[in-house]
Scaffold this motif. Structure first.
Motif, mmCIF file in Angstrom:
data_model
loop_
_atom_site.group_PDB
_atom_site.id
_atom_site.type_symbol
_atom_site.label_atom_id
_atom_site.label_comp_id
_atom_site.label_asym_id
_atom_site.label_seq_id
_atom_site.Cartn_x
_atom_site.Cartn_y
_atom_site.Cartn_z
ATOM 1 N N MET A 1 0.811 -1.194 -0.031
ATOM 2 C CA MET A 1 0.010 0.058 0.011
ATOM 3 C C MET A 1 0.951 1.298 0.101
ATOM 4 N N GLU A 2 2.007 1.096 0.365
ATOM 5 C CA GLU A 2 2.795 2.379 0.490
ATOM 6 C C GLU A 2 3.441 2.663 -0.839
ATOM 7 N N ASP A 3 3.504 1.730 -1.970
ATOM 8 C CA ASP A 3 3.675 1.866 -3.119
ATOM 9 C C ASP A 3 2.279 2.029 -4.161
ATOM 10 N N LYS A 4 1.230 2.378 -3.384
ATOM 11 C CA LYS A 4 -0.002 2.564 -4.081
ATOM 12 C C LYS A 4 -0.454 1.163 -4.955
ATOM 13 N N LYS A 5 -0.263 0.157 -4.440
ATOM 14 C CA LYS A 5 -0.754 -1.126 -4.854
ATOM 15 C C LYS A 5 -1.664 -1.731 -3.798
ATOM 16 N N TYR A 6 -2.821 -2.222 -4.228
ATOM 17 C CA TYR A 6 -3.976 -2.502 -3.370
ATOM 18 C C TYR A 6 -4.329 -3.951 -3.866
ATOM 19 N N VAL A 7 -4.549 -4.855 -2.831
ATOM 20 C CA VAL A 7 -4.988 -6.198 -3.270
ATOM 21 C C VAL A 7 -6.382 -6.411 -2.912
ATOM 22 N N VAL B 1 -6.415 4.180 -12.373
ATOM 23 C CA VAL B 1 -5.520 2.972 -12.415
ATOM 24 C C VAL B 1 -4.749 2.866 -13.288
ATOM 25 N N THR B 2 -3.210 2.471 -13.097
ATOM 26 C CA THR B 2 -2.288 2.353 -14.017
ATOM 27 C C THR B 2 -2.213 0.879 -14.657
ATOM 28 N N SER B 3 -2.291 -0.033 -13.600
ATOM 29 C CA SER B 3 -2.059 -1.425 -14.016
ATOM 30 C C SER B 3 -2.785 -2.339 -13.150
ATOM 31 N N VAL B 4 -3.275 -3.571 -13.601
ATOM 32 C CA VAL B 4 -3.771 -4.808 -12.938
ATOM 33 C C VAL B 4 -3.284 -5.961 -13.065
ATOM 34 N N ASN B 5 -2.891 -6.660 -12.105
ATOM 35 C CA ASN B 5 -2.351 -7.927 -12.282
ATOM 36 C C ASN B 5 -3.247 -8.923 -11.353
ATOM 37 N N ALA C 1 -6.574 -9.865 -7.136
ATOM 38 C CA ALA C 1 -6.210 -8.675 -8.072
ATOM 39 C C ALA C 1 -5.111 -7.896 -7.381
ATOM 40 N N ILE C 2 -4.054 -7.510 -8.196
ATOM 41 C CA ILE C 2 -3.231 -6.579 -7.397
ATOM 42 C C ILE C 2 -3.252 -5.074 -8.344
ATOM 43 N N VAL C 3 -3.760 -4.141 -8.071
ATOM 44 C CA VAL C 3 -4.321 -2.801 -8.519
ATOM 45 C C VAL C 3 -3.098 -1.997 -8.193
ATOM 46 N N THR C 4 -2.492 -1.160 -9.299
ATOM 47 C CA THR C 4 -1.637 -0.198 -9.125
ATOM 48 C C THR C 4 -2.204 1.051 -9.558
ATOM 49 N N LEU C 5 -2.209 2.157 -8.616
ATOM 50 C CA LEU C 5 -2.767 3.476 -8.853
ATOM 51 C C LEU C 5 -1.890 4.158 -9.476
ATOM 52 N N SER C 6 -2.261 5.512 -10.224
ATOM 53 C CA SER C 6 -1.423 6.121 -10.853
ATOM 54 C C SER C 6 -0.749 7.159 -9.378
ATOM 55 N N PRO C 7 0.411 7.892 -9.764
ATOM 56 C CA PRO C 7 1.216 8.622 -8.570
ATOM 57 C C PRO C 7 0.497 9.745 -8.124
ATOM 58 N N ASP C 8 -0.644 10.313 -9.017
ATOM 59 C CA ASP C 8 -1.247 11.571 -8.520
ATOM 60 C C ASP C 8 -2.802 11.155 -7.794
ATOM 61 N N SER C 9 -3.011 9.792 -7.793
ATOM 62 C CA SER C 9 -4.274 9.349 -7.338
ATOM 63 C C SER C 9 -4.137 9.596 -5.651
ATOM 64 N N LYS C 10 -5.489 9.326 -5.285
ATOM 65 C CA LYS C 10 -5.540 9.696 -3.711
ATOM 66 C C LYS C 10 -5.341 8.282 -3.130
#
Length: 97
Positions: free
Chosen positions: A21-27, A51-55, A79-88
């Motif tokens: 979560m510190e890297d803006k990745k949520y599972v 969202v920038t990517s989904v694994n 699903a591991i969801v990566t958010l963009s750097p400017d997202s909350k």
């Protein structure tokens, strides 16, 4: 069309995912039949983020025993969801102040 709340079942919160979560990745646990595009659209609709990517990972069933009974755990999809750097950041634990 499926509801976003039918696609995203629940967040997975463990020690490892808390570090992600510190890297803006949520599972999240998601429906096994959905694809990455549907997951991306559901997360963007529910949380209003970019969202920038989904694994995705299909988690296989594991054999378990309870006394003399044998069985298997359920199969599920992660699903591991990566958010963009400017997202909350997503707040799963709201603090009442």
């Amino acid at each position: 069309m499926k509801s976003p709340y039918d696609i995203i079942r629940r967040p997975i919160i463990t020690e490892r995912t808390s570090e992600l979560m510190e890297d803006k990745k949520y599972v999240f646990e998601v429906d096994r039949r959905v694809n990455k595009t549907e997951i991306k659209q559901a997360v963007e609709a529910i949380f209003q983020v970019k969202v920038t990517s989904v694994n995705t990972i299909n988690v296989a069933a594991k054999p378990k025993r309870y006394g003399r009974y044998n069985g298997y755990t359920s199969e599920w999809k992660k699903a591991i969801v990566t958010l963009s750097p400017d997202s909350k950041e997503l707040a799963f634990f709201e603090t009442a102040e």
